[in-house]
Design a protein around this motif. Structure first.
Motif, PDB file in Angstrom:
ATOM      1  N   THR A   4       0.853  -1.183   0.000  1.00  0.00           N
ATOM      2  CA  THR A   4       0.000   0.000   0.000  1.00  0.00           C
ATOM      3  C   THR A   4       0.888   1.232   0.000  1.00  0.00           C
ATOM      4  O   THR A   4       1.798   1.357   0.806  1.00  0.00           O
ATOM      5  N   VAL A   6       1.170   4.998   0.857  1.00  0.00           N
ATOM      6  CA  VAL A   6       0.550   5.998   1.728  1.00  0.00           C
ATOM      7  C   VAL A   6       1.210   7.337   1.425  1.00  0.00           C
ATOM      8  O   VAL A   6       2.418   7.505   1.615  1.00  0.00           O
ATOM      9  N   ASN A   8       1.137  11.280   2.326  1.00  0.00           N
ATOM     10  CA  ASN A   8       0.686  12.215   3.349  1.00  0.00           C
ATOM     11  C   ASN A   8       0.808  13.652   2.849  1.00  0.00           C
ATOM     12  O   ASN A   8       1.847  14.045   2.323  1.00  0.00           O
ATOM     13  N   ALA A  18      -3.872  11.554   4.880  1.00  0.00           N
ATOM     14  CA  ALA A  18      -3.263  10.469   4.111  1.00  0.00           C
ATOM     15  C   ALA A  18      -4.193  10.016   2.987  1.00  0.00           C
ATOM     16  O   ALA A  18      -5.398   9.921   3.165  1.00  0.00           O
ATOM     17  N   ARG A  20      -4.349   6.681   0.514  1.00  0.00           N
ATOM     18  CA  ARG A  20      -3.784   5.332   0.421  1.00  0.00           C
ATOM     19  C   ARG A  20      -4.200   4.667  -0.891  1.00  0.00           C
ATOM     20  O   ARG A  20      -5.363   4.718  -1.257  1.00  0.00           O
ATOM     21  N   ASN A  22      -3.928   0.896  -2.720  1.00  0.00           N
ATOM     22  CA  ASN A  22      -3.622  -0.518  -2.521  1.00  0.00           C
ATOM     23  C   ASN A  22      -3.006  -1.139  -3.770  1.00  0.00           C
ATOM     24  O   ASN A  22      -3.198  -0.647  -4.886  1.00  0.00           O
ATOM     25  N   ALA A  59       5.740  10.210   2.161  1.00  0.00           N
ATOM     26  CA  ALA A  59       5.140   9.052   1.505  1.00  0.00           C
ATOM     27  C   ALA A  59       5.893   7.807   1.947  1.00  0.00           C
ATOM     28  O   ALA A  59       7.077   7.872   2.293  1.00  0.00           O
TER      29      ALA A  59
END
Length: 72
Positions: A4, A6, A8, A18, A20, A22, A59
């Protein structure tokens, strides 16, 4: 194994938010992530309760491993 991404951001209120994603590809680069974050900010794709996303913060790629256990 699931990866994943992420990303920010800081919004107008200065709060960290955040985003996200997948199932990120294995070969994603820092330059690609940075460019994607720039597009998200420039096109104002997301908004938050603290306002629009204004700045990149950080990130990371999170690897998630799970092992199924037989407990029957």
């Amino acid at each position: 194994m699931s990866k994943t991404l992420v990303m920010n951001f800081l919004n107008e209120a200065g709060q960290k938010t955040a985003v996200r994603l997948n199932n990120v590809k294995d070969a994603v680069t820092e330059a690609e992530v940075s460019a994607a974050m720039d597009v998200i900010i420039a096109k104002n794709i997301f908004t938050t309760t603290g306002g629009d996303l204004k700045f990149k913060d950080s990130a990371e790629i999170v690897d998630k491993n799970s092992t199924e256990l037989s407990v029957k």
